[in-house]
Design a protein around this motif. Structure first.
Motif: not given
Lengths: 289, 159
Positions: A161, A164-165, A167-169, A173, A176, A228-229, A231-232, A236, B17, B21
């Protein structure tokens, strides 16, 4: 806390017989229908259900409604329920008799399966599909039920999950992959710490630190923005979704005090995440100049 | 052809995605197995709505509000259909929209304030404040969005 406390059988109040003879069958007066000991059992069962609801992340309204449904469904004339985020006070009324019991609620977490089962039980009782013995058996079963998902599956899916975040941010890869590993290890650490009942904020800060430190490893494979992505996204997994959403629901339903308290614990958890991440970032800078 | 397919693919990937999540958090919160397909659907549709709206130029806050509203309505629908409390669908469903990246950016800038020279620090502080305001409004939009359906309930309360 001993959830079966009501079964220990505290002594039967001596004044009951007197009160019953005075009230029973009096014209125009509400009459008792339950033995005092039955009232005790009903209040114990309702309180047990309410306690489990609070412990597993139900909103104040759901807790109050379900507790009330079980109480009145099992034969009380009325049940008043005072809900706070960490305690319950319940008064069961039968004619002119009443019993009140308070309970502190500790070990708060989130378990939607239990909330679903308890809600379902509340409706079953209200519709007359369950009596006292059945309610007790079902509460015992709900209390003893293990989680639906194997802990390793949880570790993997939570890691996925967070990946996946990333990727959304807008991460690439390599990020990822780093996030998947960092978040899985962080989730495993969280399970281990929670099992040992450490302070909740300490657990959050420690897990954020470990996750942040591992996610910082992304700097070996990619640029600063992507680090940064990573770590953020990893952090989550600690997001206090249940306290914050319950806080909003409580505010909207008029439980203003409960909304404030839950919102505050959500905020404190967020600050604990920030603390863990700050330490992790500083550490990572020292480790890889 | 590609110009038309491009946004569609972006939105589909986004939905995928977001569903992954939502699944992770559904499992973390021990949601009942029979609720999982509905949770994935709510998470995917909510986040895809938000992304599509952002792509056509709507502000993030309004887009999140719309996505969360959709999740709230789906939660209401599934609650009635499956007799599972709506919180089981809404909490894992909205988590993909939590502005984690934005909140992290704000935190990083605030940290920078501690070490930067005064003029740079002022600039960082201003940018951090903007991030914090966005984060706060997005979180409020999330909470309000999923709660709107409750406001219109007209059933008699139990207590």
């Amino acid at each position: 806390m001993d959830v079966n406390e009501f079964e220990r059988g505290d002594s039967f109040p001596q004044s009951v017989g007197f009160r019953r003879s005075r009230r029973e069958g009096e014209e125009g007066q509400p009459t008792r229908r339950l033995a005092y000991v039955e009232l005790r059992e009903i209040i114990g069962l309702s309180l047990w259900a309410g306690q489990m609801l609070l412990q597993n992340g139900a909103s104040s309204l759901r807790t109050e409604e379900t507790t009330h449904r079980i109480g009145t469904g099992l034969g009380c004339d009325w049940m008043d329920v005072i809900v706070t985020p960490d305690s319950l006070i319940v008064t069961a009324t039968d004619g002119e008799d009443f019993r009140t019991k308070a309970r502190r609620v500790v070990r708060l977490g989130a378990n939607m399966g239990r909330i679903t089962a308890l809600s379902e039980l509340g409706h079953a009782v209200a519709e007359g599909r369950a009596d006292r013995a059945q309610v007790q058996a079902r509460l015992r079963a709900i209390d003893a039920a293990p989680k639906d998902y194997n802990r390793w599956l949880v570790v993997f899916l939570v890691g996925l999950a967070c990946a996946a975040f990333s990727r959304l941010f807008g991460g690439d890869w390599p990020v990822f992959g780093v996030t998947l590993v960092a978040a899985s290890v962080a989730m495993f650490t969280r399970q281990e710490l929670e099992k040992r009942y450490f302070n909740r904020y300490l657990v959050v800060a420690t897990v954020a630190f470990i996750g942040g430190l591992l996610a910082s490893g992304a700097r070996l494979v990619t640029d600063a923005a992507n680090v940064n992505i990573a770590i953020a996204a990893t952090a989550l997994l600690l997001v206090p979704g249940v306290p914050l959403i319950n806080s909003a629901q409580d505010f909207i339903r008029g439980y203003t005090g409960n909304g404030l308290r839950r919102g505050m614990s959500g905020l404190l958890i967020s600050l604990a995440i920030a603390l863990g991440l700050v330490l992790a970032i500083q550490f990572a800078q020292v480790l890889t100049p | 052809m590609m110009a038309e397919l491009g946004p569609m693919i972006t939105i589909l990937l986004d939905a995928f995605w977001a569903a992954v999540a939502a699944l992770g958090f559904a499992v973390l919160f021990n949601a009942p197995r029979r609720a999982l397909p509905a949770i994935l659907l709510a998470g995917a549709l909510g986040h895809a709505t938000h992304t599509a709206l952002v792509m056509v130029g709507v502000s993030v806050e309004i887009a999140v509000l719309a996505g969360a509203l959709l999740i709230g309505l789906l939660g209401e629908f599934f609650q009635r259909r499956m007799r599972i409390p709506r919180v089981v669908f809404t909490v894992p469903g909205v988590i993909p929209m939590v502005p984690g990246s934005l909140a992290f950016g704000a935190m990083e800038k605030l940290l920078g304030v501690l070490t930067a020279p005064p003029d740079v620090a002022a600039e960082l502080l201003a940018r951090a404040s903007v991030d914090i305001i966005h984060t706060g409004f997005i979180l409020m939009a999330l909470a309000v969005g999923i709660s709107v359906p409750i406001l219109f309930r007209h059933q008699k309360p139990a207590v």
